[in-house]
Design an enzyme around this catalytic site. Sequence first.
Site, PDB file in Angstrom:
ATOM      1  N   GLY A  12    -115.668  42.723 -19.485  1.00  0.00           N
ATOM      2  CA  GLY A  12    -114.964  43.964 -19.837  1.00  0.00           C
ATOM      3  C   GLY A  12    -113.499  43.735 -20.173  1.00  0.00           C
ATOM      4  CE  LYS A 189    -127.006  39.385 -23.809  1.00  0.00           C
ATOM      5  NZ  LYS A 189    -126.822  39.221 -22.417  1.00  0.00           N
ATOM      6  CD  GLU A 196    -128.378  32.981 -21.949  1.00  0.00           C
ATOM      7  OE1 GLU A 196    -127.901  33.674 -22.859  1.00  0.00           O
ATOM      8  OE2 GLU A 196    -128.125  33.207 -20.737  1.00  0.00           O
TER       9      GLU A 196
HETATM   10  N1  LIG Z   1    -120.549  36.899 -17.801  1.00  0.00           N
HETATM   11  C1  LIG Z   1    -121.376  36.867 -18.850  1.00  0.00           C
HETATM   12  O1  LIG Z   1    -121.597  35.825 -19.479  1.00  0.00           O
HETATM   13  C2  LIG Z   1    -122.064  38.106 -19.325  1.00  0.00           C
HETATM   14  C3  LIG Z   1    -122.207  39.230 -18.526  1.00  0.00           C
HETATM   15  N2  LIG Z   1    -122.857  40.338 -19.018  1.00  0.00           N
HETATM   16  C4  LIG Z   1    -123.017  41.546 -18.215  1.00  0.00           C
HETATM   17  O2  LIG Z   1    -121.787  42.275 -18.263  1.00  0.00           O
HETATM   18  C5  LIG Z   1    -121.598  42.994 -17.040  1.00  0.00           C
HETATM   19  C6  LIG Z   1    -120.267  42.561 -16.417  1.00  0.00           C
HETATM   20  O3  LIG Z   1    -120.344  41.172 -16.205  1.00  0.00           O
HETATM   21  P1  LIG Z   1    -119.061  40.300 -15.845  1.00  0.00           P
HETATM   22  O4  LIG Z   1    -117.876  40.820 -16.587  1.00  0.00           O
HETATM   23  O5  LIG Z   1    -119.482  38.889 -16.018  1.00  0.00           O
HETATM   24  O6  LIG Z   1    -118.892  40.649 -14.294  1.00  0.00           O
HETATM   25  P2  LIG Z   1    -117.590  40.428 -13.396  1.00  0.00           P
HETATM   26  O7  LIG Z   1    -118.094  40.341 -12.008  1.00  0.00           O
HETATM   27  O8  LIG Z   1    -116.755  39.331 -13.942  1.00  0.00           O
HETATM   28  O9  LIG Z   1    -116.773  41.798 -13.587  1.00  0.00           O
HETATM   29  C7  LIG Z   1    -117.185  43.017 -13.057  1.00  0.00           C
HETATM   30  C8  LIG Z   1    -115.928  43.854 -12.816  1.00  0.00           C
HETATM   31  O10 LIG Z   1    -116.338  45.158 -12.423  1.00  0.00           O
HETATM   32  C9  LIG Z   1    -115.503  45.582 -11.349  1.00  0.00           C
HETATM   33  N3  LIG Z   1    -116.278  46.578 -10.613  1.00  0.00           N
HETATM   34  C10 LIG Z   1    -117.419  46.380  -9.912  1.00  0.00           C
HETATM   35  N4  LIG Z   1    -117.895  47.555  -9.479  1.00  0.00           N
HETATM   36  C11 LIG Z   1    -117.039  48.518  -9.912  1.00  0.00           C
HETATM   37  C12 LIG Z   1    -116.999  49.923  -9.819  1.00  0.00           C
HETATM   38  N5  LIG Z   1    -117.950  50.605  -9.165  1.00  0.00           N
HETATM   39  N6  LIG Z   1    -115.979  50.589 -10.422  1.00  0.00           N
HETATM   40  C13 LIG Z   1    -115.016  49.914 -11.095  1.00  0.00           C
HETATM   41  N7  LIG Z   1    -115.007  48.579 -11.240  1.00  0.00           N
HETATM   42  C14 LIG Z   1    -116.006  47.889 -10.650  1.00  0.00           C
HETATM   43  C15 LIG Z   1    -115.170  44.329 -10.564  1.00  0.00           C
HETATM   44  O11 LIG Z   1    -113.979  44.468  -9.830  1.00  0.00           O
HETATM   45  C16 LIG Z   1    -115.052  43.309 -11.698  1.00  0.00           C
HETATM   46  O12 LIG Z   1    -113.715  43.223 -12.181  1.00  0.00           O
HETATM   47  C17 LIG Z   1    -122.818  42.663 -16.161  1.00  0.00           C
HETATM   48  O13 LIG Z   1    -123.799  43.658 -16.365  1.00  0.00           O
HETATM   49  C18 LIG Z   1    -123.279  41.320 -16.730  1.00  0.00           C
HETATM   50  O14 LIG Z   1    -124.640  41.063 -16.483  1.00  0.00           O
HETATM   51  C19 LIG Z   1    -123.348  40.395 -20.297  1.00  0.00           C
HETATM   52  C20 LIG Z   1    -123.227  39.313 -21.118  1.00  0.00           C
HETATM   53  C21 LIG Z   1    -122.619  38.086 -20.693  1.00  0.00           C
HETATM   54  O1  LIG Z   2    -126.102  37.607 -20.471  1.00  0.00           O
HETATM   55  C1  LIG Z   2    -125.596  36.543 -20.215  1.00  0.00           C
HETATM   56  C2  LIG Z   2    -125.534  35.421 -21.192  1.00  0.00           C
HETATM   57  O2  LIG Z   2    -126.225  35.743 -22.355  1.00  0.00           O
HETATM   58  C3  LIG Z   2    -124.998  36.375 -18.862  1.00  0.00           C
HETATM   59  O3  LIG Z   2    -124.216  35.236 -18.732  1.00  0.00           O
HETATM   60  C4  LIG Z   2    -126.090  36.401 -17.819  1.00  0.00           C
HETATM   61  O4  LIG Z   2    -125.502  36.453 -16.530  1.00  0.00           O
HETATM   62  C5  LIG Z   2    -126.996  35.177 -17.956  1.00  0.00           C
HETATM   63  O5  LIG Z   2    -128.192  35.386 -17.264  1.00  0.00           O
HETATM   64  P1  LIG Z   2    -128.408  34.745 -15.798  1.00  0.00           P
HETATM   65  O6  LIG Z   2    -127.240  35.235 -14.958  1.00  0.00           O
HETATM   66  O7  LIG Z   2    -129.719  35.320 -15.340  1.00  0.00           O
HETATM   67  O8  LIG Z   2    -128.403  33.241 -16.000  1.00  0.00           O
END
Ligand SMILES: NC(=O)C1=CN([C@@H]2O[C@H](COP(=O)(O)OP(=O)(O)OC[C@H]3O[C@@H](n4cnc5c(N)ncnc54)[C@H](O)[C@@H]3O)[C@@H](O)[C@H]2O)C=CC1
Ligand SMILES: O=C(CO)[C@H](O)[C@H](O)COP(=O)(O)O
Length: 325
Positions: A12, A189, A196
């Site tokens: 985000g 996705k 993946e």
């Molecule tokens: N990291 C990755 O490679 C990818 C992640 N995603 C998805 O994107 C979403 C976010 O993932 P990340 O950014 O990696 O997670 P993250 O754990 O890095 O960030 C989540 C953020 O949300 C905040 N948060 C949690 N609960 C909250 C609430 N109730 N209200 C306000 N803020 C809150 C936390 O403080 C944190 O800053 C997840 O659904 C994840 O599966 C999708 C594609 C890739």
């Molecule tokens: O969506 C993603 C990459 O495309 C995220 O990194 C996701 O967390 C990967 O899946 P997993 O956590 O199950 O390895």
Amino acid sequence: MQLGIIGLGRMGGNIARRLMRGGHDVVAHDRDQSIASALIEDGAAPADSLATLVDQLETPRVVWVMLPAGDPTEETVNALAERMDAGDIIIDGGNTFYKDDIRRAKALALTGIHYVDVGTSGGVWGLERGYCMMVGAEQEIFAHLDPLFDTLAPGHGNLERTHGRNAPHDSAERGYIHAGPVGAGHYVKMVHNGIEYGLMQAYAEGFELMQSKSSPDLPEDERFDLNLADVAEVWRRGSVVSSWLLDLTAQALTGDPKLDHYSGAVADSGEGRWTIDAAVEQGVSTPVLANALFARFNSRKDSTYANRLLSAMRFGFGGHVEPPK
Ligand SMILES: NC(=O)C1=CN([C@@H]2O[C@H](COP(=O)(O)OP(=O)(O)OC[C@H]3O[C@@H](n4cnc5c(N)ncnc54)[C@H](O)[C@@H]3O)[C@@H](O)[C@H]2O)C=CC1
Ligand SMILES: O=C(CO)[C@H](O)[C@H](O)COP(=O)(O)O
């Protein structure tokens, strides 16, 4: 456009930054104030609660939720719905299960609030490389949000055009699609992430095979002490198996050829399991994807080289740090 973003973590935060770089106005909220402060320094308007975020938005309001799937997203969507009005739009860009999207959209439709699911790929590199997006939405809502997707997407880049694709305004060629109605974005996705797992597992097994070729258990004249960083590097250049996952593999092996920094206890956050559920539900055979999921379960007992390589790739694309066993 102006929008609110809730959840400023690995995904985000950079989504907000890329949108601001593209000229959009972001009102930002995270429950962790130190994370929110970094975004404010980068130009976002602060919102210390959902209520103040919603109050700052012009109508029709657009809010992008980028939170862990499940309860945090569900509770936030419900809390937003109480504060938003007919015509407003809630986008879930996280890795939500697509049937949750369909259920939520139906409930919100009763209030006139639109719901959009965006399967977002690109990980921690999206700020610079752009995000690949698979969108589930009503057609006119997708069109309304097009400026946001266009800014977040990678654009044409220097990829050669696929022979036979000649449409003048092809969003798929710029990195985003309207996959279908609500749920379709996260469904695509989910399958992306299932694939993946399979790709990662194939690389991990192949590299483990090569790594064990120096084993003293083999006849001396059949032992090869292969430089795996060099193998990964050369395969990046013109080979059939080149890919971004291989780029990340080459990077990990260059810094740490024995992968000692990785536990090899490979986590999963849901999408792989849902993919296999879908395969069962649809009666489609997906043995590679199923085995890749089961290999992750096994990895939590067994710290093999292959499992450490899976950890390295997950860290490479998503910044995922796995706890030691
Ligand atoms: N990291 C990755 O490679 C990818 C992640 N995603 C998805 O994107 C979403 C976010 O993932 P990340 O950014 O990696 O997670 P993250 O754990 O890095 O960030 C989540 C953020 O949300 C905040 N948060 C949690 N609960 C909250 C609430 N109730 N209200 C306000 N803020 C809150 C936390 O403080 C944190 O800053 C997840 O659904 C994840 O599966 C999708 C594609 C890739
Ligand atoms: O969506 C993603 C990459 O495309 C995220 O990194 C996701 O967390 C990967 O899946 P997993 O956590 O199950 O390895």
